[in-house]
Design a protein around this motif. Structure first.
Motif, short mmCIF file in Angstrom:
data_model
loop_
_atom_site.label_atom_id
_atom_site.label_comp_id
_atom_site.label_asym_id
_atom_site.label_seq_id
_atom_site.Cartn_x
_atom_site.Cartn_y
_atom_site.Cartn_z
N TYR A 207 0.83 -1.21 0.00
CA TYR A 207 0.00 0.00 0.00
C TYR A 207 0.86 1.26 0.00
O TYR A 207 0.59 2.21 -0.74
N VAL A 208 1.92 1.26 0.81
CA VAL A 208 2.82 2.42 0.87
C VAL A 208 3.49 2.63 -0.49
O VAL A 208 3.57 3.77 -0.99
N VAL A 209 4.00 1.55 -1.08
CA VAL A 209 4.65 1.66 -2.39
C VAL A 209 3.67 2.14 -3.44
O VAL A 209 3.99 2.99 -4.28
N MET A 210 2.44 1.63 -3.41
CA MET A 210 1.43 2.03 -4.38
C MET A 210 1.09 3.52 -4.25
O MET A 210 1.04 4.25 -5.25
N ILE A 211 0.89 3.99 -3.02
CA ILE A 211 0.53 5.39 -2.81
C ILE A 211 1.66 6.32 -3.24
O ILE A 211 1.44 7.33 -3.92
N LEU A 212 2.90 5.98 -2.86
CA LEU A 212 4.03 6.84 -3.22
C LEU A 212 4.24 6.87 -4.73
O LEU A 212 4.47 7.94 -5.32
N HIS A 213 4.17 5.70 -5.37
CA HIS A 213 4.36 5.67 -6.82
C HIS A 213 3.24 6.42 -7.53
O HIS A 213 3.48 7.20 -8.46
N ALA A 214 1.99 6.19 -7.11
CA ALA A 214 0.85 6.86 -7.75
C ALA A 214 0.89 8.36 -7.54
O ALA A 214 0.42 9.12 -8.39
N ALA A 215 1.46 8.82 -6.42
CA ALA A 215 1.52 10.25 -6.15
C ALA A 215 2.64 10.94 -6.92
O ALA A 215 2.48 12.06 -7.40
N PHE A 216 3.79 10.28 -7.06
CA PHE A 216 4.94 10.90 -7.70
C PHE A 216 4.99 10.66 -9.21
O PHE A 216 5.64 11.43 -9.92
N ARG A 217 4.32 9.60 -9.68
CA ARG A 217 4.38 9.30 -11.13
C ARG A 217 3.48 10.26 -11.90
O ARG A 217 2.27 10.32 -11.70
N LYS A 218 4.09 11.03 -12.80
CA LYS A 218 3.31 11.94 -13.63
C LYS A 218 2.41 11.14 -14.57
O LYS A 218 2.77 10.06 -15.02
N LEU A 219 1.26 11.70 -14.87
CA LEU A 219 0.33 11.03 -15.78
C LEU A 219 0.88 11.09 -17.20
O LEU A 219 1.29 12.16 -17.67
N SER A 220 0.90 9.95 -17.83
CA SER A 220 1.35 9.88 -19.23
C SER A 220 0.15 9.74 -20.14
O SER A 220 -0.95 9.40 -19.70
N ALA A 221 0.37 10.01 -21.39
CA ALA A 221 -0.72 9.95 -22.37
C ALA A 221 -1.23 8.52 -22.49
O ALA A 221 -0.47 7.59 -22.72
N SER A 222 -2.53 8.37 -22.31
CA SER A 222 -3.14 7.05 -22.43
C SER A 222 -4.16 6.98 -23.54
O SER A 222 -4.75 5.94 -23.80
N LYS A 223 -4.40 8.11 -24.19
CA LYS A 223 -5.43 8.16 -25.24
C LYS A 223 -4.99 9.13 -26.32
O LYS A 223 -4.65 10.27 -26.03
N GLN A 224 -4.96 8.67 -27.54
CA GLN A 224 -4.59 9.51 -28.64
C GLN A 224 -5.79 10.30 -29.14
O GLN A 224 -6.90 9.78 -29.22
N PRO A 225 -5.59 11.56 -29.48
CA PRO A 225 -6.71 12.35 -30.00
C PRO A 225 -7.27 11.76 -31.29
O PRO A 225 -6.52 11.31 -32.15
N SER A 226 -8.55 11.76 -31.40
CA SER A 226 -9.20 11.23 -32.62
C SER A 226 -9.20 12.30 -33.70
O SER A 226 -9.43 13.47 -33.43
N ARG A 227 -8.96 11.90 -34.91
CA ARG A 227 -8.94 12.83 -36.03
C ARG A 227 -10.34 13.11 -36.51
O ARG A 227 -11.14 12.20 -36.70
#
Length: 229
Positions: A207-227
């Motif tokens: 739980y500690v590792v999950m919270i720290l990683h989720a808090a410090f990891r910047k959000l990366s692109a997960s969806k490409q814009p539709s044309r």
């Protein structure tokens, strides 16, 4: 969140709250994360250039402390569903850890509450794998707990073997009595051999590792814009 998007005189005048709402609904949370982080960094840099007094340092420390304490009010499992565990596991190097600069301190409680639920949803299978690893390490450090877990599994396997051998389905009363006694006996064995301590340690560390990683990891692109055609 304040105004973090640069104004463009040639663009449509869309209020920031409406634009943020559209980004959330469209799944472009990484844009919000980047915008808030860039804005907070610019403000911090400007204030540092103006003055570097003890008051400024104390204010920054209190800001970081307040941001970190806001973890207590964030629900990391708000977006988590059972389908997230059946999806493909994200890459440990390219996605879970990311490139240099992929991890930054959240600039505000708003950014923290934006990152944590989304990252928990994206990397659910990675966190589950880490829990299994930590649980295995806990069992390795606690041999009695490992013996208790193996004995409980052997107990149920022996119960199934006896049920098939003597055909207990023809004696429903005896089967029901044994079915009720077996879990109690398994629970007693697990408690006596401290399997619950190994499970608790694995859950706490995960739980500690999950919270720290989720808090410090910047959000990366997960969806490409539709044309638009």
């Amino acid at each position: 969140m304040g105004k973090v998007f640069a104004s463009n005189p040639l663009s449509l005048n869309v209020p920031d709250p409406a634009f943020e709402s559209w980004l959330r609904e469209s799944g472009y949370l990484e844009i919000l994360d980047t915008a808030t982080t860039t804005s907070a960094t610019a403000v911090t840099t400007a204030s540092t250039k103006e003055t570097a007094t003890a008051t400024t340092i104390t204010h920054s420390l209190l800001h970081y402390l307040y941001t970190f304490i806001s973890l207590l009010t964030a629900n990391p499992f708000a977006k988590l569903t059972t389908d997230d565990f059946s999806a493909n596991t994200p890459s440990w190097t390219r996605e879970f850890i990311g490139a240099l600069g992929s991890c930054t301190f959240p600039s505000s409680p708003h950014t923290l509450k934006l990152r944590v639920p989304e990252n928990v949803k994206r990397y659910a299978r990675n966190y589950a794998s880490l829990f299994i690893l930590f649980f295995a390490c806990s069992l390795y450090q606690m041999p009695l707990a490992l013996v208790g877990l193996i004995s409980s599994l052997a107990h149920w396997d022996f119960f199934k073997f006896c049920s098939d051998k003597w055909n207990w389905d023809r004696h429903p009363v005896i089967r029901q009595v044994l079915v009720r006694i077996a879990p109690c006996a398994t629970l007693v064995v697990l408690m006596l051999l401290n399997v619950q301590m190994a499970l608790f340690c694995a859950l706490a560390i995960s739980y500690v590792v999950m919270i720290l990683h989720a808090a410090f990891r910047k959000l990366s692109a997960s969806k490409q814009p539709s044309r638009i055609r």
